[in-house]
Scaffold this motif. Sequence first.
Motif, short mmCIF file in Angstrom:
data_model
loop_
_atom_site.label_atom_id
_atom_site.label_comp_id
_atom_site.label_asym_id
_atom_site.label_seq_id
_atom_site.Cartn_x
_atom_site.Cartn_y
_atom_site.Cartn_z
N GLU A 1 4.25 0.75 -3.87
CA GLU A 1 5.10 1.12 -5.00
C GLU A 1 5.29 2.64 -5.07
O GLU A 1 6.29 3.11 -5.61
N SER B 1 -6.78 -6.11 -0.15
CA SER B 1 -6.04 -7.20 -0.79
C SER B 1 -4.54 -6.94 -0.75
O SER B 1 -4.09 -5.80 -0.65
N ASP B 2 -3.79 -8.02 -0.87
CA ASP B 2 -2.33 -7.90 -0.94
C ASP B 2 -1.91 -7.10 -2.17
O ASP B 2 -0.95 -6.32 -2.11
N SER B 3 -2.63 -7.26 -3.27
CA SER B 3 -2.27 -6.52 -4.48
C SER B 3 -2.53 -5.03 -4.34
O SER B 3 -1.73 -4.20 -4.81
N ASP B 4 -3.62 -4.64 -3.66
CA ASP B 4 -3.88 -3.22 -3.41
C ASP B 4 -2.81 -2.63 -2.50
O ASP B 4 -2.33 -1.52 -2.71
N TYR B 5 -2.43 -3.39 -1.49
CA TYR B 5 -1.39 -2.95 -0.56
C TYR B 5 -0.05 -2.79 -1.29
O TYR B 5 0.64 -1.77 -1.16
N ALA B 6 0.30 -3.78 -2.10
CA ALA B 6 1.56 -3.72 -2.84
C ALA B 6 1.58 -2.55 -3.81
O ALA B 6 2.62 -1.87 -3.96
N ALA B 7 0.45 -2.30 -4.47
CA ALA B 7 0.38 -1.17 -5.41
C ALA B 7 0.61 0.16 -4.69
O ALA B 7 1.31 1.04 -5.20
N TRP C 1 -5.97 3.94 -3.11
CA TRP C 1 -5.93 3.57 -1.68
C TRP C 1 -7.14 4.17 -0.96
O TRP C 1 -7.76 3.52 -0.11
#
Length: 159
Positions: free
Chosen positions: A113, A104-110, A91
């Motif tokens: 978690e 990105s949405d994937s960085d945010y989602a990671a 992050w």
Amino acid sequence: MSPRLNYMQQSSDLFKKLSTLSMGVKASGIESGILYLVDIRASQLNGCAFCLDMHIKQAKIGGERELRLHHVAIWRESPLFSERERAALAWTEVLTRLGEHGVSDSDYAAALEQFSEKELSDLTFAVGIINLWNRLNIAFRNVPGSLDKAFGLERAELA
């Protein structure tokens, strides 16, 4: 390298407010070890020698192991970091190296978690604040170690 100006004196009210905000992040509930890693990694990415020097010393005083400090730059390959620490470092990198398309949405989602929404908000403040400190210290060329006595960093015994 010689300092350009003392921003702490020239903009003392703003310096005090930024310091207060920094202390607020330290009291946010994010583990101090993670905050040390964030400060160190952002300072590495930004090339801020003053902040990198200071935060490594703070981390050592705070009980961080020296080998882990050496491994921050290679955190992806190192087995020394937890999944939560890895998420914080990722992050930090995403926010410090903001690309043309943002986060990105994937960085945010990671990140979500490993961190609650409140924690991720607090962590984002931490990343933003260290990036501002880096920019101040790079712009005005604060010399690494020059404030060690004022901040009690000689206790790190790294000089």
